[in-house]
Enzyme design. Structure first.
Site, PDB file in Angstrom:
ATOM      1  N   THR A  11       0.869  -1.155   0.152  1.00 29.71           N
ATOM      2  CA  THR A  11      -0.498   0.029   0.255  1.00 29.71           C
ATOM      3  C   THR A  11       0.975   0.867   0.105  1.00 29.71           C
ATOM      4  O   THR A  11       1.799   1.177   0.038  1.00 29.71           O
ATOM      5  CB  THR A  11      -1.235  -0.471   1.275  1.00 29.71           C
ATOM      6  OG1 THR A  11      -2.045   1.444   1.214  1.00 29.71           O
ATOM      7  CG2 THR A  11       0.143   0.440   2.903  1.00 29.71           C
ATOM      8  N   SER A  80      -4.232  -2.664   1.407  1.00 30.96           N
ATOM      9  CA  SER A  80      -5.037  -2.036   1.544  1.00 30.96           C
ATOM     10  C   SER A  80      -4.837  -0.931  -0.142  1.00 30.96           C
ATOM     11  O   SER A  80      -6.597  -1.498  -0.806  1.00 30.96           O
ATOM     12  CB  SER A  80      -3.647  -1.026   2.356  1.00 30.96           C
ATOM     13  OG  SER A  80      -4.723  -0.479   3.156  1.00 30.96           O
ATOM     14  N   CYS A  81      -4.396   0.527   0.361  1.00 27.19           N
ATOM     15  CA  CYS A  81      -4.694   0.749  -1.044  1.00 27.19           C
ATOM     16  C   CYS A  81      -4.826   0.712  -2.134  1.00 27.19           C
ATOM     17  O   CYS A  81      -4.261   0.512  -3.782  1.00 27.19           O
ATOM     18  CB  CYS A  81      -3.730   2.387  -0.705  1.00 27.19           C
ATOM     19  SG  CYS A  81      -5.283   3.218   0.431  1.00 27.19           S
ATOM     20  N   ASP A 208      -9.806  -5.455  11.852  1.00 25.40           N
ATOM     21  CA  ASP A 208      -8.639  -4.428  11.419  1.00 25.40           C
ATOM     22  C   ASP A 208      -9.546  -3.565  11.503  1.00 25.40           C
ATOM     23  O   ASP A 208     -10.782  -2.828  12.079  1.00 25.40           O
ATOM     24  CB  ASP A 208      -9.225  -4.436   9.671  1.00 25.40           C
ATOM     25  CG  ASP A 208      -8.166  -3.137   8.620  1.00 25.40           C
ATOM     26  OD1 ASP A 208      -7.929  -2.427   9.260  1.00 25.40           O
ATOM     27  OD2 ASP A 208      -7.981  -3.857   7.932  1.00 25.40           O
ATOM     28  N   HIS A 236      -4.534  -5.262  10.254  1.00 23.33           N
ATOM     29  CA  HIS A 236      -4.940  -4.534   9.387  1.00 23.33           C
ATOM     30  C   HIS A 236      -4.136  -5.780   8.806  1.00 23.33           C
ATOM     31  O   HIS A 236      -3.814  -5.445   6.614  1.00 23.33           O
ATOM     32  CB  HIS A 236      -4.589  -3.770   8.647  1.00 23.33           C
ATOM     33  CG  HIS A 236      -4.561  -2.826   7.758  1.00 23.33           C
ATOM     34  ND1 HIS A 236      -5.817  -2.875   7.263  1.00 23.33           N
ATOM     35  CD2 HIS A 236      -3.259  -1.919   6.878  1.00 23.33           C
ATOM     36  CE1 HIS A 236      -5.807  -2.305   5.642  1.00 23.33           C
ATOM     37  NE2 HIS A 236      -5.092  -1.689   5.208  1.00 23.33           N
ATOM     38  N   LYS A 237      -3.028  -6.048   8.785  1.00 20.59           N
ATOM     39  CA  LYS A 237      -1.431  -6.669   8.144  1.00 20.59           C
ATOM     40  C   LYS A 237      -1.818  -8.597   8.436  1.00 20.59           C
ATOM     41  O   LYS A 237      -0.837  -8.711   9.273  1.00 20.59           O
ATOM     42  CB  LYS A 237      -0.549  -6.078   8.633  1.00 20.59           C
ATOM     43  CG  LYS A 237      -0.422  -4.024   8.523  1.00 20.59           C
ATOM     44  CD  LYS A 237      -0.083  -4.067   7.023  1.00 20.59           C
ATOM     45  CE  LYS A 237       0.014  -3.028   6.812  1.00 20.59           C
ATOM     46  NZ  LYS A 237       0.531  -2.113   5.371  1.00 20.59           N
TER      47      LYS A 237
END
Length: 258
Positions: A11, A80-81, A208, A236-237
């Protein structure tokens, strides 16, 4: 078991280093794995102020796919992004992508502007804690907002359950990045013929703390992936906190689509 070529995309503000646990786990299973630094990320020598758009930021992935031998396909995994990188790549090199895997990731659609999921993310999670913001003017005169992710945000929202060592590594190597939101808002929609046609797999956890559960459920409902995996626990990871679980899921993706 089927083996595949996985291409791992980090990300914004991060680098290929974020995959340091998942890459060898996949390689032990016999897969080929390429982890790329995007422009002005990781050890890429460019600075974010030299990058004019998310498409330019995606250049290393696009160049990699351009050079991929005809007939060879890869599975792109974006965290993510990086779902935006997958969409950009699929619109240009759809014949070289066996599937896109969205790992706690933005899942853009082909109906709205490419900035749509970014806007929804920022509505869901508007306060990025101690993140610092900067601006520069790109080559077309657009004002681009960049960010340096704050250490509190990193620890409490991104690397929530990661080890102290993983968090310290992130603090040391994190770089400025950008969502290029206003440029994405003016970009043509992603196409049905390209991005819309690839197989999409979504991996997420309700633990998350930045891509919150309601936002992730909304994404899944908005643009239904071919397969959804919900990992129990983690953060999140997931590639760091649930490495073996993610590797197992990616084996299933290879079995289905490679």
């Amino acid at each position: 078991m089927v083996t595949a070529h996985f291409v791992l995309i980090h990300t914004i503000c991060h680098g290929a280093w974020i995959w340091h646990k998942l890459k060898p786990a996949l390689e032990r299973a016999g897969h080929k794995v390429t982890a790329l630094d995007m422009a002005a990320s990781g050890i890429d020598p460019r600075q974010i102020e030299q990058i004019n758009s998310f498409d330019e930021y995606s250049e290393p992935l696009l160049t990699f796919l351009e050079k991929l031998p005809q007939g060879e396909k890869v599975i792109i995994v974006g965290e993510s992004c990086a779902g935006l990188n997958i969409a950009i790549a699929a619109d240009r090199y759809v014949d070289k992508i066996a599937a896109g895997v969205f790992h706690n990731s933005l899942l853009p659609d082909t109906v709205h502007s490419p900035s749509y999921t970014v806007e929804k993310l920022l509505e869901s999670f508007p306060d990025w804690r101690d993140t610092e913001y900067f601006t520069f003017t790109n080559i077309t005169g657009e004002t681009i907002t960049t960010m340096k992710l704050g250490f509190v945000l990193l620890r409490e929202n991104l690397f929530t359950k990661c080890t102290d060592g993983e968090y310290e590594l992130a603090k040391m190597v994190m770089r400025k990045g950008s969502l290029f939101q206003n440029v994405l808002a003016q970009r043509p929609k992603f196409t049905e013929k390209g991005y819309g046609s690839i197989k999409k797999v979504y991996i997420w956890t309700d633990q998350d703390k930045i891509f919150l559960p309601d936002f992730q459920r909304w994404q899944i409902a908005n643009y239904k992936p071919d397969k959804v995996y919900q990992v129990q626990g983690g953060d999140h990871k997931l590639q760091l906190t649930k490495t073996e679980e993610v590797a197992h899921i990616l084996q299933e993706v290879a079995d289905a689509y490679a």
